[in-house]
Design a protein around this motif. Structure first.
Motif, PDB file in Angstrom:
ATOM      1  N   VAL A  78     -65.717 -28.448  19.190  1.00 50.85           N
ATOM      2  CA  VAL A  78     -65.845 -26.987  19.064  1.00 50.85           C
ATOM      3  C   VAL A  78     -64.461 -26.343  19.087  1.00 50.85           C
ATOM      4  N   ASP A  79     -63.618 -26.809  20.000  1.00 52.24           N
ATOM      5  CA  ASP A  79     -62.258 -26.275  20.105  1.00 52.24           C
ATOM      6  C   ASP A  79     -61.475 -26.521  18.820  1.00 52.24           C
ATOM      7  N   ARG A  80     -61.628 -27.699  18.249  1.00 51.45           N
ATOM      8  CA  ARG A  80     -60.906 -28.038  17.011  1.00 51.45           C
ATOM      9  C   ARG A  80     -61.381 -27.167  15.854  1.00 51.45           C
ATOM     10  N   ILE A  81     -62.686 -26.985  15.763  1.00 49.28           N
ATOM     11  CA  ILE A  81     -63.243 -26.171  14.684  1.00 49.28           C
ATOM     12  C   ILE A  81     -62.744 -24.737  14.776  1.00 49.28           C
ATOM     13  N   CYS A  82     -62.797 -24.178  15.982  1.00 52.10           N
ATOM     14  CA  CYS A  82     -62.360 -22.792  16.164  1.00 52.10           C
ATOM     15  C   CYS A  82     -60.851 -22.640  15.964  1.00 52.10           C
ATOM     16  N   LYS A  83     -60.118 -23.711  16.165  1.00 51.11           N
ATOM     17  CA  LYS A  83     -58.665 -23.663  16.006  1.00 51.11           C
ATOM     18  C   LYS A  83     -58.254 -23.711  14.536  1.00 51.11           C
ATOM     19  N   TYR A  84     -58.954 -24.524  13.750  1.00 50.09           N
ATOM     20  CA  TYR A  84     -58.523 -24.756  12.364  1.00 50.09           C
ATOM     21  C   TYR A  84     -59.339 -24.015  11.304  1.00 50.09           C
ATOM     22  N   VAL A  85     -60.405 -23.339  11.692  1.00 50.53           N
ATOM     23  CA  VAL A  85     -61.197 -22.604  10.714  1.00 50.53           C
ATOM     24  C   VAL A  85     -60.376 -21.446  10.151  1.00 50.53           C
ATOM     25  N   ARG A  86     -60.721 -20.976   8.979  1.00 53.35           N
ATOM     26  CA  ARG A  86     -60.042 -19.836   8.391  1.00 53.35           C
ATOM     27  C   ARG A  86     -60.010 -18.673   9.378  1.00 53.35           C
ATOM     28  N   GLU A  87     -58.892 -17.997   9.461  1.00 54.66           N
ATOM     29  CA  GLU A  87     -58.700 -16.923  10.437  1.00 54.66           C
ATOM     30  C   GLU A  87     -59.795 -15.874  10.371  1.00 54.66           C
ATOM     31  N   ASP A  88     -60.219 -15.523   9.136  1.00 56.64           N
ATOM     32  CA  ASP A  88     -61.220 -14.461   8.991  1.00 56.64           C
ATOM     33  C   ASP A  88     -62.627 -14.902   9.365  1.00 56.64           C
ATOM     34  N   TYR A  89     -62.798 -16.189   9.692  1.00 53.81           N
ATOM     35  CA  TYR A  89     -64.111 -16.676  10.122  1.00 53.81           C
ATOM     36  C   TYR A  89     -64.082 -17.268  11.529  1.00 53.81           C
ATOM     37  N   ARG A  90     -62.938 -17.183  12.198  1.00 60.06           N
ATOM     38  CA  ARG A  90     -62.826 -17.780  13.542  1.00 60.06           C
ATOM     39  C   ARG A  90     -63.786 -17.127  14.533  1.00 60.06           C
ATOM     40  N   ILE A  91     -63.817 -15.818  14.547  1.00 56.47           N
ATOM     41  CA  ILE A  91     -64.695 -15.108  15.493  1.00 56.47           C
ATOM     42  C   ILE A  91     -66.160 -15.363  15.153  1.00 56.47           C
ATOM     43  N   HIS A 113     -75.979  -2.834  17.950  1.00 59.69           N
ATOM     44  CA  HIS A 113     -76.619  -3.778  18.861  1.00 59.69           C
ATOM     45  C   HIS A 113     -75.606  -4.592  19.665  1.00 59.69           C
ATOM     46  N   VAL A 114     -74.363  -4.136  19.663  1.00 60.49           N
ATOM     47  CA  VAL A 114     -73.324  -4.759  20.485  1.00 60.49           C
ATOM     48  C   VAL A 114     -72.985  -3.783  21.612  1.00 60.49           C
ATOM     49  N   ASP A 115     -73.375  -4.151  22.827  1.00 61.22           N
ATOM     50  CA  ASP A 115     -73.184  -3.279  23.984  1.00 61.22           C
ATOM     51  C   ASP A 115     -71.954  -3.745  24.764  1.00 61.22           C
ATOM     52  N   PHE A 116     -70.804  -3.132  24.466  1.00 52.80           N
ATOM     53  CA  PHE A 116     -69.569  -3.524  25.133  1.00 52.80           C
ATOM     54  C   PHE A 116     -69.589  -3.143  26.611  1.00 52.80           C
ATOM     55  N   PRO A 149     -64.964 -16.295  25.584  1.00 50.55           N
ATOM     56  CA  PRO A 149     -64.090 -15.450  24.764  1.00 50.55           C
ATOM     57  C   PRO A 149     -64.832 -14.453  23.884  1.00 50.55           C
ATOM     58  N   VAL A 150     -66.151 -14.399  23.987  1.00 54.17           N
ATOM     59  CA  VAL A 150     -66.942 -13.579  23.067  1.00 54.17           C
ATOM     60  C   VAL A 150     -66.626 -12.089  23.177  1.00 54.17           C
ATOM     61  N   TYR A 151     -66.474 -11.589  24.384  1.00 53.76           N
ATOM     62  CA  TYR A 151     -66.204 -10.147  24.567  1.00 53.76           C
ATOM     63  C   TYR A 151     -64.909  -9.743  23.866  1.00 53.76           C
ATOM     64  N   ASP A 152     -63.828 -10.463  24.156  1.00 51.64           N
ATOM     65  CA  ASP A 152     -62.539 -10.144  23.540  1.00 51.64           C
ATOM     66  C   ASP A 152     -62.583 -10.357  22.028  1.00 51.64           C
ATOM     67  N   ALA A 153     -63.322 -11.396  21.613  1.00 52.61           N
ATOM     68  CA  ALA A 153     -63.426 -11.687  20.181  1.00 52.61           C
ATOM     69  C   ALA A 153     -64.120 -10.547  19.441  1.00 52.61           C
ATOM     70  N   LEU A 154     -65.181 -10.005  20.037  1.00 49.04           N
ATOM     71  CA  LEU A 154     -65.906  -8.910  19.395  1.00 49.04           C
ATOM     72  C   LEU A 154     -65.079  -7.626  19.387  1.00 49.04           C
ATOM     73  N   LYS A 155     -64.274  -7.434  20.406  1.00 45.95           N
ATOM     74  CA  LYS A 155     -63.377  -6.281  20.419  1.00 45.95           C
ATOM     75  C   LYS A 155     -62.396  -6.379  19.246  1.00 45.95           C
ATOM     76  N   THR A 156     -61.894  -7.582  19.026  1.00 52.30           N
ATOM     77  CA  THR A 156     -60.971  -7.805  17.910  1.00 52.30           C
ATOM     78  C   THR A 156     -61.685  -7.611  16.579  1.00 52.30           C
ATOM     79  N   GLN A 157     -62.921  -8.108  16.508  1.00 51.47           N
ATOM     80  CA  GLN A 157     -63.700  -7.987  15.272  1.00 51.47           C
ATOM     81  C   GLN A 157     -63.989  -6.523  14.953  1.00 51.47           C
TER      82      GLN A 157
END
Length: 272
Positions: A78-91, A113-116, A149-157
């Motif tokens: 999972v770590d490898r996939i998230c590290k090397y996937v295209r930047e625009d699809y990492r999140i 439907h995203v409740d920060f 990392p989902v919270y920070d990832a969604l903030k970035t998204q």
């Protein structure tokens, strides 16, 4: 309705089984066929009750389905996939791995439907053929905590698509993703690059389930997070990947016997 016979129903099912599909053989899978036939059965049952005749669907058993085969990724993969996937699809893939959302659920996820504030993802809709509609079942309606990392990832998204589209993940035009296109252009090429076994994107959901259970989370809670109505599916499908949690490796029994033998030996030693 009166012209439909049991023989014609079985013939239709046989014809359906020869169509191209996503089953292991390249044809329609038994599960898909059974789903189609269920609709027909419901129609025939309703008609029989309304017009007082015997339904020809009586005693037709569903096709046998193969046991669900899962091939979850390890945490290292999972770590490898998230590290090397295209930047625009990492999140996008981080959410798939850490929430266990179904493809239609994550592709149809809207910002409303995203409740920060409460750090929750509200699963309320699913995307089918480019349109959002009610989820697969009532049980699929749920709230998923923003793990890791989902919270920070969604903030970035949100910085990337929050003002562009009502969908969390979208194309340049603000429309929802085409999962077939993403799978062919992003997912499979990535697995090939990393020399990982080719697996369907749905394995991200299986991965989330096995990681949650292996971490020691309560199965009933995990079932709710995944949108299952009960824990039956969890123990049936995932037990071989989480022996220490499900007690399906015999270790608990072995400890019981060892303790029993040890206690008995101590008692005998004291008597002597």
């Amino acid at each position: 309705m009166g012209e439909v016979t049991k023989a014609s129903i079985l013939a239709a099912r046989t014809k359906m089984a020869k169509r191209k599909g996503r089953g292991a053989s390249g044809l329609m899978a038994p599960k898909t066929i059974n789903s189609h036939m269920t609709i027909l059965r419901m129609v025939m049952t309703e008609a029989a009750e309304r017009f007082d005749f015997d339904s020809p669907y009586k005693n037709i058993k569903p096709l046998k389905q193969q046991k669900v085969h899962i091939e979850p990724f390890s945490l290292a993969e999972v770590d490898r996939i998230c590290k090397y996937v295209r930047e625009d699809y990492r999140i996008y893939y981080q959410l798939r791995f850490y929430t266990g959302m179904r493809t239609g659920e994550i592709d149809g996820l809207k910002w409303e439907h995203v409740d920060f504030e409460r750090q929750e993802i509200l699963v309320r809709e699913t995307l089918i053929n480019g349109e959002t509609e009610y989820t697969k079942t009532d049980g699929s309606q749920r709230e998923i905590p923003m793990f890791g990392p989902v919270y920070d990832a969604l903030k970035t998204q949100y910085e990337a698509t929050g003002k562009l589209s009502k969908f969390v993940f979208c194309n340049r035009e603000g429309k929802p993703l085409d999962h077939n296109n993403v799978t062919k252009r992003v997912w499979y090429p990535l697995l090939e690059l990393l020399k990982l076994q080719k697996r369907r994107p749905y394995q991200t959901r299986h991965t989330a389930a096995t990681l949650l259970l292996a971490s020691g989370e309560n199965p009933e809670w995990v079932a709710r997070v995944l949108g299952h109505s009960s824990t039956e599916m969890l123990f049936k499908v995932y037990s071989r990947y989480i022996p220490n949690v499900t007690r399906m490796d015999g270790s608990a029994f072995e400890r019981l016997i060892r303790n029993r033998v040890t206690t008995k030996e101590e008692v005998c030693h004291e008597v002597e």
